[in-house]
Design a protein around this motif. Structure first.
Motif, PDB file in Angstrom:
ATOM      1  N   THR A   1      -7.614 -17.402   0.534  1.00 35.70           N
ATOM      2  CA  THR A   1      -7.124 -18.438   1.436  1.00 35.70           C
ATOM      3  C   THR A   1      -5.719 -18.050   1.914  1.00 35.70           C
ATOM      4  O   THR A   1      -4.884 -17.634   1.105  1.00 35.70           O
ATOM      5  CB  THR A   1      -7.057 -19.795   0.714  1.00 35.70           C
ATOM      6  OG1 THR A   1      -8.347 -20.111   0.181  1.00 35.70           O
ATOM      7  CG2 THR A   1      -6.627 -20.895   1.667  1.00 35.70           C
ATOM      8  N   PRO A   2      -5.429 -18.150   3.211  1.00 37.26           N
ATOM      9  CA  PRO A   2      -4.093 -17.774   3.705  1.00 37.26           C
ATOM     10  C   PRO A   2      -2.977 -18.484   2.940  1.00 37.26           C
ATOM     11  O   PRO A   2      -3.095 -19.647   2.559  1.00 37.26           O
ATOM     12  CB  PRO A   2      -4.141 -18.221   5.170  1.00 37.26           C
ATOM     13  CG  PRO A   2      -5.587 -18.071   5.551  1.00 37.26           C
ATOM     14  CD  PRO A   2      -6.348 -18.481   4.321  1.00 37.26           C
ATOM     15  N   GLU A   3      -1.904 -17.772   2.735  1.00 36.84           N
ATOM     16  CA  GLU A   3      -0.829 -18.223   1.865  1.00 36.84           C
ATOM     17  C   GLU A   3      -0.191 -19.528   2.337  1.00 36.84           C
ATOM     18  O   GLU A   3       0.179 -20.380   1.523  1.00 36.84           O
ATOM     19  CB  GLU A   3       0.244 -17.127   1.761  1.00 36.84           C
ATOM     20  CG  GLU A   3       1.287 -17.368   0.683  1.00 36.84           C
ATOM     21  CD  GLU A   3       0.722 -17.414  -0.731  1.00 36.84           C
ATOM     22  OE1 GLU A   3       1.319 -18.133  -1.575  1.00 36.84           O
ATOM     23  OE2 GLU A   3      -0.312 -16.769  -0.997  1.00 36.84           O
ATOM     24  N   ASN A   4      -0.057 -19.716   3.653  1.00 32.76           N
ATOM     25  CA  ASN A   4       0.578 -20.943   4.143  1.00 32.76           C
ATOM     26  C   ASN A   4      -0.261 -22.176   3.772  1.00 32.76           C
ATOM     27  O   ASN A   4       0.277 -23.266   3.525  1.00 32.76           O
ATOM     28  CB  ASN A   4       0.784 -20.885   5.658  1.00 32.76           C
ATOM     29  CG  ASN A   4      -0.524 -20.767   6.437  1.00 32.76           C
ATOM     30  OD1 ASN A   4      -1.321 -19.865   6.186  1.00 32.76           O
ATOM     31  ND2 ASN A   4      -0.732 -21.654   7.393  1.00 32.76           N
ATOM     32  N   ILE A   5      -1.572 -22.007   3.689  1.00 34.24           N
ATOM     33  CA  ILE A   5      -2.452 -23.114   3.313  1.00 34.24           C
ATOM     34  C   ILE A   5      -2.313 -23.419   1.825  1.00 34.24           C
ATOM     35  O   ILE A   5      -2.210 -24.585   1.417  1.00 34.24           O
ATOM     36  CB  ILE A   5      -3.912 -22.782   3.676  1.00 34.24           C
ATOM     37  CG1 ILE A   5      -4.036 -22.532   5.184  1.00 34.24           C
ATOM     38  CG2 ILE A   5      -4.861 -23.873   3.209  1.00 34.24           C
ATOM     39  CD1 ILE A   5      -5.412 -22.039   5.629  1.00 34.24           C
TER      40      ILE A   5
ATOM     41  N   GLN B   1      -2.778 -19.360  13.197  1.00 38.66           N
ATOM     42  CA  GLN B   1      -4.212 -19.039  13.142  1.00 38.66           C
ATOM     43  C   GLN B   1      -4.461 -17.525  13.065  1.00 38.66           C
ATOM     44  O   GLN B   1      -5.601 -17.077  13.175  1.00 38.66           O
ATOM     45  CB  GLN B   1      -4.911 -19.612  14.376  1.00 38.66           C
ATOM     46  CG  GLN B   1      -4.787 -21.116  14.531  1.00 38.66           C
ATOM     47  CD  GLN B   1      -5.429 -21.891  13.388  1.00 38.66           C
ATOM     48  OE1 GLN B   1      -6.612 -21.745  13.112  1.00 38.66           O
ATOM     49  NE2 GLN B   1      -4.619 -22.719  12.708  1.00 38.66           N
ATOM     50  N   ASP B   2      -3.415 -16.761  12.819  1.00 35.49           N
ATOM     51  CA  ASP B   2      -3.546 -15.299  12.813  1.00 35.49           C
ATOM     52  C   ASP B   2      -4.602 -14.813  11.833  1.00 35.49           C
ATOM     53  O   ASP B   2      -5.386 -13.902  12.142  1.00 35.49           O
ATOM     54  CB  ASP B   2      -2.196 -14.644  12.444  1.00 35.49           C
ATOM     55  CG  ASP B   2      -1.039 -15.165  13.266  1.00 35.49           C
ATOM     56  OD1 ASP B   2      -0.893 -16.402  13.384  1.00 35.49           O
ATOM     57  OD2 ASP B   2      -0.275 -14.333  13.772  1.00 35.49           O
ATOM     58  N   ALA B   3      -4.623 -15.418  10.639  1.00 34.22           N
ATOM     59  CA  ALA B   3      -5.539 -14.942   9.600  1.00 34.22           C
ATOM     60  C   ALA B   3      -6.994 -15.097  10.025  1.00 34.22           C
ATOM     61  O   ALA B   3      -7.842 -14.276   9.652  1.00 34.22           O
ATOM     62  CB  ALA B   3      -5.296 -15.702   8.292  1.00 34.22           C
TER      63      ALA B   3
ATOM     64  N   MET C   1      -9.535 -11.921   9.979  1.00 32.28           N
ATOM     65  CA  MET C   1     -10.782 -11.918   9.227  1.00 32.28           C
ATOM     66  C   MET C   1     -11.957 -11.584  10.136  1.00 32.28           C
ATOM     67  O   MET C   1     -12.856 -10.824   9.771  1.00 32.28           O
ATOM     68  CB  MET C   1     -11.003 -13.269   8.541  1.00 32.28           C
ATOM     69  CG  MET C   1     -10.182 -13.479   7.285  1.00 32.28           C
ATOM     70  SD  MET C   1     -10.685 -14.946   6.335  1.00 32.28           S
ATOM     71  CE  MET C   1      -9.829 -16.243   7.231  1.00 32.28           C
ATOM     72  N   LEU C   2     -11.931 -12.145  11.334  1.00 31.00           N
ATOM     73  CA  LEU C   2     -13.048 -11.937  12.260  1.00 31.00           C
ATOM     74  C   LEU C   2     -13.136 -10.474  12.700  1.00 31.00           C
ATOM     75  O   LEU C   2     -14.244  -9.930  12.840  1.00 31.00           O
ATOM     76  CB  LEU C   2     -12.887 -12.853  13.469  1.00 31.00           C
ATOM     77  CG  LEU C   2     -14.147 -13.068  14.309  1.00 31.00           C
ATOM     78  CD1 LEU C   2     -15.252 -13.702  13.477  1.00 31.00           C
ATOM     79  CD2 LEU C   2     -13.844 -13.936  15.513  1.00 31.00           C
ATOM     80  N   ILE C   3     -11.994  -9.836  12.908  1.00 34.95           N
ATOM     81  CA  ILE C   3     -11.988  -8.412  13.268  1.00 34.95           C
ATOM     82  C   ILE C   3     -12.643  -7.590  12.160  1.00 34.95           C
ATOM     83  O   ILE C   3     -13.466  -6.698  12.415  1.00 34.95           O
ATOM     84  CB  ILE C   3     -10.548  -7.930  13.546  1.00 34.95           C
ATOM     85  CG1 ILE C   3     -10.038  -8.538  14.860  1.00 34.95           C
ATOM     86  CG2 ILE C   3     -10.471  -6.409  13.592  1.00 34.95           C
ATOM     87  CD1 ILE C   3      -8.553  -8.342  15.103  1.00 34.95           C
ATOM     88  N   GLU C   4     -12.302  -7.908  10.920  1.00 33.16           N
ATOM     89  CA  GLU C   4     -12.881  -7.165   9.803  1.00 33.16           C
ATOM     90  C   GLU C   4     -14.370  -7.468   9.650  1.00 33.16           C
ATOM     91  O   GLU C   4     -15.177  -6.564   9.405  1.00 33.16           O
ATOM     92  CB  GLU C   4     -12.130  -7.497   8.511  1.00 33.16           C
ATOM     93  CG  GLU C   4     -12.683  -6.821   7.256  1.00 33.16           C
ATOM     94  CD  GLU C   4     -12.719  -5.306   7.313  1.00 33.16           C
ATOM     95  OE1 GLU C   4     -13.542  -4.716   6.598  1.00 33.16           O
ATOM     96  OE2 GLU C   4     -11.939  -4.705   8.086  1.00 33.16           O
TER      97      GLU C   4
END
Length: 389
Positions: free
Chosen positions: A44-48, A286-288, A292-295
């Motif tokens: 889970t992204p760190e900011n969340i 929303q960068d993460a 994730m989608l690119i990967e």
């Protein structure tokens, strides 16, 4: 001991049984590669995470409203407006402990003996399980490989009878990775005007996981069905938050209070710090999500290429979610036997197609929510297994 008959009809989600068996084999020392369970392998992204920690430190330890905290319901409404340009009142948003809860509530509302409920097949196994639990009759909507694993509007509409109470739709789809094009959704919505008694449950949990320039078509964007549309969505897939047990649903005015009462009776409210984390997920960077989608896209291309090189296997390219649904009919294996034998003998965990419905025979599901290295290793093991005399 006497039990209520409903409980003899309830099924389960076999992906969790495969997960348990894979864990047991790993505990015995086997090198297991899990392509079975449908959850992102990212953190889970760190900011969340930090938003949840802050909420705990700020004393957010108590009950919240059964419908969810106001800032979160407002954030959901704003997010839907930003992404789809639709107006959704926070008063129609219900925060729930996971996506399955919306299925449970909607099917429980409409399912009873004498009722028909339409659902996708192959599809998420809890649809059929819950329909049978209520005593309603499950009517499969065929999801066919030759149609790109999208639903067909004419075929779906032809299944509706005077007994039909609810139709369940899922795009992007689990387990097949299909995405239904807008023209087909348009045709389905137009046809539903002839069946005003039929409610609609649209499972859009993978709505941000699309590839090859595909755009998500949310049923929220069709005002003519908003008075009978239930939307299922959440944070599990998009923000890698499966274990947070957090989802949301949008209910029409006529059904919202019924869903609220079910919340009061069943789960009271959703975990308070998790709700503050969800606010941050929707309103923060929303960068993460894009990363994730690119990967996932790179893994998608890899898994399709490697699967199509296997003897007796063919795989169309999925355009949504993070699943491949290869056709294994020419291997000579039944799907569940193949999946089970590969796990026991090679340590590769997959799910047999029949676990997703009666039309799933001849296919297995692979989740490419795993590293490219592990995907390549797993499919190489599959090659060795299928190449055995």
């Amino acid at each position: 001991m006497h039990t209520v008959a409903n409980f003899d009809r309830i099924g389960e989600e076999n992906a969790f049984a495969v997960l348990a068996r894979a864990g047991a084999l790993a505990a015995k020392g086997m090198d297991v590669i899990n392509l079975g369970i449908g959850q992102p392998d990212f953190s889970t992204p760190e900011n969340i995470v930090e938003a949840a920690v802050k909420a705990q430190r700020d004393g957010q330890h108590g009950y919240t409203p059964a419908t969810g905290i106001a800032p979160l319901r407002e954030a959901v409404s704003a997010d839907l407006h930003r992404r789809f340009n639709v107006e959704t009142s926070p008063d129609n948003v219900l925060i729930v402990p996971g996506g399955k809860v919306t299925m449970f509530a909607a099917i429980l509302m409409f399912g009873e003996p004498g009722a028909d409920i339409l659902y996708p097949d192959p599809g998420f196994p809890i649809y059929r399980s819950m329909i049978e639990f209520t005593g309603a009759r499950p009517i499969p909507i065929p999801i066919r490989e030759e149609n790109g694993f999208a639903f067909n509007a004419d075929e779906s509409l032809a299944l509706i009878t005077p007994q039909t109470r609810l139709i369940i739709l899922n795009s992007p789809a689990n387990p097949c990775g299909g995405v239904t094009p807008k023209a087909e959704v348009d045709k389905l919505v137009a046809g539903l005007s002839n069946h005003p008694q039929v409610a609609i449950l649209s499972d859009e949990i993978y709505d941000q996981m699309l590839y090859d320039g595909k755009q998500h078509v949310s049923l929220l964007t069709y005002p003519q069905i908003r008075d009978r549309l239930i939307l299922l969505n959440g944070w599990s897939k998009t923000y890698a938050m499966t274990g947070w047990r957090l989802g949301y649903s949008i209910w029409p005015n006529a059904l919202y209070d019924k869903a609220r009462k079910l919340a009061v009776n069943c789960w009271s409210c959703v975990n308070a710090p998790a709700q503050f984390a969800a606010v941050e997920a929707l309103t923060g960077p929303q960068d993460a999500v894009g990363e994730m989608l690119i990967e996932f896209d790179a893994r998608r291309k890899l898994v399709v290429k490697l699967l199509n090189d296997l003897p007796g296997v063919s795989c169309i390219t999925p355009t949504g979610a993070f699943y491949a649904f290869p056709n294994i009919k020419d291997t000579g294996w039944k799907a569940k036997e193949l999946a089970g034998s590969m796990l026991e003998e090679t340590g590769v965990a997959t799910i047999g197609g029949p676990d997703f419905g009666i039309l799933g025979e001849g296919y297995i599901r692979l989740s490419y929510a795993n590293s490219q290295e592990n995907i390549a290793r797993a499919i190489e093991r599959m090659r060795g297994f299928l190449g055995k005399e």
